[in-house]
Design a protein around this motif. Structure first.
Motif, PDB file in Angstrom:
ATOM      1  N   ASP A 199      81.858  37.866  18.317  1.00  0.00           N
ATOM      2  CA  ASP A 199      80.439  37.756  18.677  1.00  0.00           C
ATOM      3  C   ASP A 199      79.609  37.037  17.610  1.00  0.00           C
ATOM      4  OD1 ASP A 199      80.233  39.587  16.668  1.00  0.00           O
ATOM      5  OD2 ASP A 199      79.303  41.162  17.870  1.00  0.00           O
ATOM      6  N   ALA A 200      80.255  36.465  16.601  1.00  0.00           N
ATOM      7  CA  ALA A 200      79.498  35.784  15.532  1.00  0.00           C
ATOM      8  C   ALA A 200      78.896  34.485  16.070  1.00  0.00           C
ATOM      9  CB  ALA A 200      80.420  35.491  14.357  1.00  0.00           C
ATOM     10  N   LEU A 201      77.574  34.392  16.016  1.00  0.00           N
ATOM     11  CA  LEU A 201      76.873  33.236  16.579  1.00  0.00           C
ATOM     12  C   LEU A 201      76.524  32.219  15.500  1.00  0.00           C
ATOM     13  CD1 LEU A 201      74.396  35.189  18.898  1.00  0.00           C
ATOM     14  CD2 LEU A 201      76.278  33.720  19.669  1.00  0.00           C
ATOM     15  N   THR A 202      76.773  30.940  15.799  1.00  0.00           N
ATOM     16  CA  THR A 202      76.300  29.828  14.976  1.00  0.00           C
ATOM     17  C   THR A 202      75.522  28.922  15.930  1.00  0.00           C
ATOM     18  OG1 THR A 202      78.307  29.972  13.641  1.00  0.00           O
ATOM     19  CG2 THR A 202      76.951  27.981  13.389  1.00  0.00           C
ATOM     20  N   VAL A 203      74.209  29.090  15.941  1.00  0.00           N
ATOM     21  CA  VAL A 203      73.389  28.433  16.970  1.00  0.00           C
ATOM     22  C   VAL A 203      73.148  26.968  16.615  1.00  0.00           C
ATOM     23  CG1 VAL A 203      71.167  28.481  18.158  1.00  0.00           C
ATOM     24  CG2 VAL A 203      72.291  30.634  17.504  1.00  0.00           C
ATOM     25  N   ASP A 204      73.385  26.078  17.592  1.00  0.00           N
ATOM     26  CA  ASP A 204      73.073  24.656  17.435  1.00  0.00           C
ATOM     27  C   ASP A 204      71.566  24.497  17.643  1.00  0.00           C
ATOM     28  OD1 ASP A 204      72.617  21.969  17.577  1.00  0.00           O
ATOM     29  OD2 ASP A 204      73.904  21.611  19.313  1.00  0.00           O
ATOM     30  N   GLY A 215      78.846  28.447  18.768  1.00  0.00           N
ATOM     31  CA  GLY A 215      79.902  28.683  17.786  1.00  0.00           C
ATOM     32  C   GLY A 215      80.958  29.671  18.257  1.00  0.00           C
ATOM     33  N   VAL A 216      80.882  30.093  19.524  1.00  0.00           N
ATOM     34  CA  VAL A 216      81.794  31.125  20.034  1.00  0.00           C
ATOM     35  C   VAL A 216      82.893  30.493  20.895  1.00  0.00           C
ATOM     36  CG1 VAL A 216      81.932  33.107  21.610  1.00  0.00           C
ATOM     37  CG2 VAL A 216      80.070  32.956  19.930  1.00  0.00           C
ATOM     38  N   ARG A 217      84.131  30.928  20.654  1.00  0.00           N
ATOM     39  CA  ARG A 217      85.253  30.454  21.481  1.00  0.00           C
ATOM     40  C   ARG A 217      85.409  31.376  22.685  1.00  0.00           C
ATOM     41  NH1 ARG A 217      87.928  26.472  19.041  1.00  0.00           N
ATOM     42  NH2 ARG A 217      87.449  26.279  16.823  1.00  0.00           N
ATOM     43  N   VAL A 218      85.674  30.782  23.855  1.00  0.00           N
ATOM     44  CA  VAL A 218      85.818  31.583  25.065  1.00  0.00           C
ATOM     45  C   VAL A 218      87.243  31.516  25.588  1.00  0.00           C
ATOM     46  CG1 VAL A 218      83.389  31.334  25.732  1.00  0.00           C
ATOM     47  CG2 VAL A 218      85.093  29.694  26.589  1.00  0.00           C
ATOM     48  N   ARG A 219      87.565  32.463  26.447  1.00  0.00           N
ATOM     49  CA  ARG A 219      88.865  32.494  27.136  1.00  0.00           C
ATOM     50  C   ARG A 219      88.637  32.903  28.588  1.00  0.00           C
ATOM     51  NH1 ARG A 219      89.749  38.000  27.757  1.00  0.00           N
ATOM     52  NH2 ARG A 219      88.862  39.320  26.124  1.00  0.00           N
ATOM     53  N   ASP A 220      89.637  32.679  29.415  1.00  0.00           N
ATOM     54  CA  ASP A 220      89.617  33.135  30.803  1.00  0.00           C
ATOM     55  C   ASP A 220      88.372  32.660  31.549  1.00  0.00           C
ATOM     56  OD1 ASP A 220      92.015  34.455  30.343  1.00  0.00           O
ATOM     57  OD2 ASP A 220      91.023  36.289  29.688  1.00  0.00           O
ATOM     58  N   VAL A 221      88.156  31.346  31.496  1.00  0.00           N
ATOM     59  CA  VAL A 221      87.034  30.762  32.238  1.00  0.00           C
ATOM     60  C   VAL A 221      87.302  30.895  33.736  1.00  0.00           C
ATOM     61  CG1 VAL A 221      85.733  28.650  32.704  1.00  0.00           C
ATOM     62  CG2 VAL A 221      86.590  29.115  30.383  1.00  0.00           C
ATOM     63  N   ARG A 222      86.293  31.327  34.462  1.00  0.00           N
ATOM     64  CA  ARG A 222      86.444  31.575  35.894  1.00  0.00           C
ATOM     65  C   ARG A 222      85.275  30.963  36.655  1.00  0.00           C
ATOM     66  NH1 ARG A 222      86.211  37.699  38.505  1.00  0.00           N
ATOM     67  NH2 ARG A 222      85.703  36.989  40.618  1.00  0.00           N
ATOM     68  N   TYR A 223      85.578  30.252  37.726  1.00  0.00           N
ATOM     69  CA  TYR A 223      84.531  29.688  38.586  1.00  0.00           C
ATOM     70  C   TYR A 223      83.881  30.798  39.396  1.00  0.00           C
ATOM     71  CZ  TYR A 223      82.516  27.241  42.586  1.00  0.00           C
ATOM     72  OH  TYR A 223      81.665  26.790  43.567  1.00  0.00           O
ATOM     73  N   VAL A 224      82.552  30.738  39.539  1.00  0.00           N
ATOM     74  CA  VAL A 224      81.847  31.754  40.337  1.00  0.00           C
ATOM     75  C   VAL A 224      81.150  31.152  41.556  1.00  0.00           C
ATOM     76  CG1 VAL A 224      80.060  33.554  40.310  1.00  0.00           C
ATOM     77  CG2 VAL A 224      81.509  33.202  38.298  1.00  0.00           C
ATOM     78  N   ALA A 225      80.346  30.113  41.361  1.00  0.00           N
ATOM     79  CA  ALA A 225      79.556  29.554  42.471  1.00  0.00           C
ATOM     80  C   ALA A 225      79.002  28.204  42.029  1.00  0.00           C
ATOM     81  CB  ALA A 225      78.415  30.488  42.842  1.00  0.00           C
ATOM     82  N   ALA A 270      66.877  27.237  20.927  1.00  0.00           N
ATOM     83  CA  ALA A 270      65.939  27.925  20.043  1.00  0.00           C
ATOM     84  C   ALA A 270      66.554  29.221  19.521  1.00  0.00           C
ATOM     85  CB  ALA A 270      64.633  28.217  20.790  1.00  0.00           C
ATOM     86  N   GLU A 271      67.260  29.930  20.387  1.00  0.00           N
ATOM     87  CA  GLU A 271      67.913  31.175  19.970  1.00  0.00           C
ATOM     88  C   GLU A 271      68.968  31.558  21.008  1.00  0.00           C
ATOM     89  OE1 GLU A 271      65.104  34.513  19.972  1.00  0.00           O
ATOM     90  OE2 GLU A 271      63.763  33.401  21.294  1.00  0.00           O
ATOM     91  N   ILE A 272      69.954  32.290  20.537  1.00  0.00           N
ATOM     92  CA  ILE A 272      70.995  32.838  21.415  1.00  0.00           C
ATOM     93  C   ILE A 272      71.210  34.280  20.980  1.00  0.00           C
ATOM     94  CG2 ILE A 272      73.422  32.682  22.133  1.00  0.00           C
ATOM     95  CD1 ILE A 272      73.369  29.697  21.532  1.00  0.00           C
ATOM     96  N   HIS A 273      71.326  35.174  21.962  1.00  0.00           N
ATOM     97  CA  HIS A 273      71.567  36.579  21.620  1.00  0.00           C
ATOM     98  C   HIS A 273      72.584  37.180  22.574  1.00  0.00           C
ATOM     99  CE1 HIS A 273      68.369  36.611  18.715  1.00  0.00           C
ATOM    100  NE2 HIS A 273      67.473  36.234  19.618  1.00  0.00           N
ATOM    101  N   TRP A 274      73.150  38.295  22.127  1.00  0.00           N
ATOM    102  CA  TRP A 274      73.987  39.130  22.994  1.00  0.00           C
ATOM    103  C   TRP A 274      73.114  40.253  23.535  1.00  0.00           C
ATOM    104  CZ3 TRP A 274      78.827  37.565  24.125  1.00  0.00           C
ATOM    105  CH2 TRP A 274      79.479  36.709  23.239  1.00  0.00           C
TER     106      TRP A 274
END
Lengths: 289, 289
Positions: B237-242, B206-216, B247-251
């Motif tokens: 940081d508001a989570l809406t878990v699918d 449920g979180v929108r991201v910005r500045d996606v960067r390739y790492v490896a 099973a769970e998502i955390h910061w």
């Protein structure tokens, strides 16, 4: 903006994964993308044409493309796919030039997936006929139980820069005289992106690269590539061209690349088309100086 | 070094694309990778075992893996592929831990391609039986003329960092209690890598991201993913878990991530396995501070 990106559709996975929710979308509000085979039908303003689900062949499988501002959008699988997608189709070129970036992205995504269905009606595991599932994001085999998913084929496309500042570009077999672009090839099972870049450049040009760097990516719906644009350096400029794939490969000086990208008459080569990620990569390279 | 990369095999495209050159490689110098189904057979030192082509089932299709210091290497297609590749196989885990990085890369590439053949013996376009071609890097249908190529499925796997420095990690459905990793999903037709990252993270968290960067990137042979490791930022940081996928998502705070990556008893989560690109991504993130 890279061509074929920026679709305004929400793929709404929660709908396509839920048969009841999907069925509820297939009513009078649903829009059907108008296609002539795999070509887009455009209206007078050069926009994609949409109809209703009633416009589809009653036998056609329907793919749920997503929600456009809440409105469900579908495309019908044509009778035939494009076995050897040829870019050399004047109607396709005209449509690509006419469509807005957002429409081009919608068309590209729809084209890739309906073409995949048209060419994958049978189970690769057992040979039985398969049926569409999950709103078109899967095909299922009721005979052996296999699930099949649309393909996305990663292609590494690489600007190779010599340590002295020249750029390696190549002309593929069958391309028009003078047309050059970045070297590209499919990333294979068992290799990283960086390994795929190094292998492809070595195979096609005989040149070893170092310091492979990711630059940008773009979907390319002919039929369903994920073009992964990279930059790499080379220290040796000796070329050994693979003549089974490439007509010619050359090193170009920055001024020659600048002239070609400006479409100057007398430039040493013709640049790639606007929609190709190679154009983006070369402009990126020129701008970073 | 990322796991499954660094194969010492030269794929020698000029050989696999040339039936005569390929036939010339299939003699007494050729080596056959010893496999037990899709599992590697190891010698007493934990190295891959190799035999001769005479060890293969006479009915088995042979894939040309490449040249190892000039010696041609093959693998035989097993009777069955791995319909639902399960990592939860103790024999596989033991082998992955025992193999050297170079051997693991050879095994991974071989596994992906022989598994693909075992699950793709029929033409998806017409349902007829297909035959192996180009040393195993293609299957051909003599009925409709279609050519089929091994799949490489790009997966975006993303470390999402909140603007306040915390890291989003999730536990997939069916994973062991406490085991967390980066969010991942297949890049779909019609989207760029960056669009795939944004869609997957939004769908699952449920979180929108910005500045996606390739790492490896890293190949992952279960069955044939190209894992494309990225980093992105989030401001909310508001989570809406699918809950159909996760099973769970955390910061997690940086100190919590540091403790988990050091395998400290009492750490808030169990880190991903050594071979996963997620481990590389998290170490990269911790090191850049």
């Amino acid at each position: 903006m890279l061509a074929f990106t920026g679709s305004r559709l929400d793929r709404a996975d929660h709908i396509r994964a839920d048969p009841e929710a999907l069925a509820a979308q297939m009513g009078w509000r649903a829009r059907l993308l108008a296609l002539d085979g795999l070509l887009p039908a455009l209206d007078d303003t050069g926009a994609l044409q949409w109809g209703s689900l009633a416009d589809a062949d009653p036998q056609a499988e329907l793919v749920f493309l997503g929600l456009d501002d809440g409105k469900p959008c579908f495309a019908a699988v044509p009778e035939r796919g494009d076995v050897a997608p040829r870019m050399a189709n004047p109607a396709l070129w005209a449509a690509m030039a006419a469509l807005s970036p957002a429409d081009l992205a919608v068309y590209g995504g729809a084209r890739s997936i309906v073409d995949w269905h048209a060419r994958h009606r049978f189970c690769a595991q057992c040979g039985s006929a398969t049926t569409i599932a999950k709103g078109g994001w899967q095909r299922s085999c009721s005979s052996c139980g296999a699930q099949h998913f649309p393909r996305t084929d990663p292609v590494a496309i690489t600007l190779v820069e010599h340590a002295d500042g020249r750029l390696m570009l190549g002309r593929g077999l069958g391309w028009p005289e003078g047309r050059f672009s970045a070297l590209a090839g499919f990333v294979e099972p068992g290799e990283s992106l960086e390994e795929g870049v190094a292998r492809e450049v070595l195979e096609e040009s005989g040149v070893r690269v170092r310091d492979v760097r990711y630059v940008a990516s773009q979907p390319w719906p002919f039929p369903s590539q994920l073009m992964i644009g990279c930059h790499a350096f080379a220290d040796d400029d000796a070329l050994t061209v693979d003549t089974t794939e490439m007509a010619e490969i050359h090193w170009f000086a920055r001024a020659e690349v600048t002239a070609a990208m400006a479409d100057e008459p007398g430039a040493r080569f013709l640049r790639p088309i606007d929609q190709a990620i190679a154009t983006h990569l070369i402009r990126w390279w020129l701008e970073r100086g």
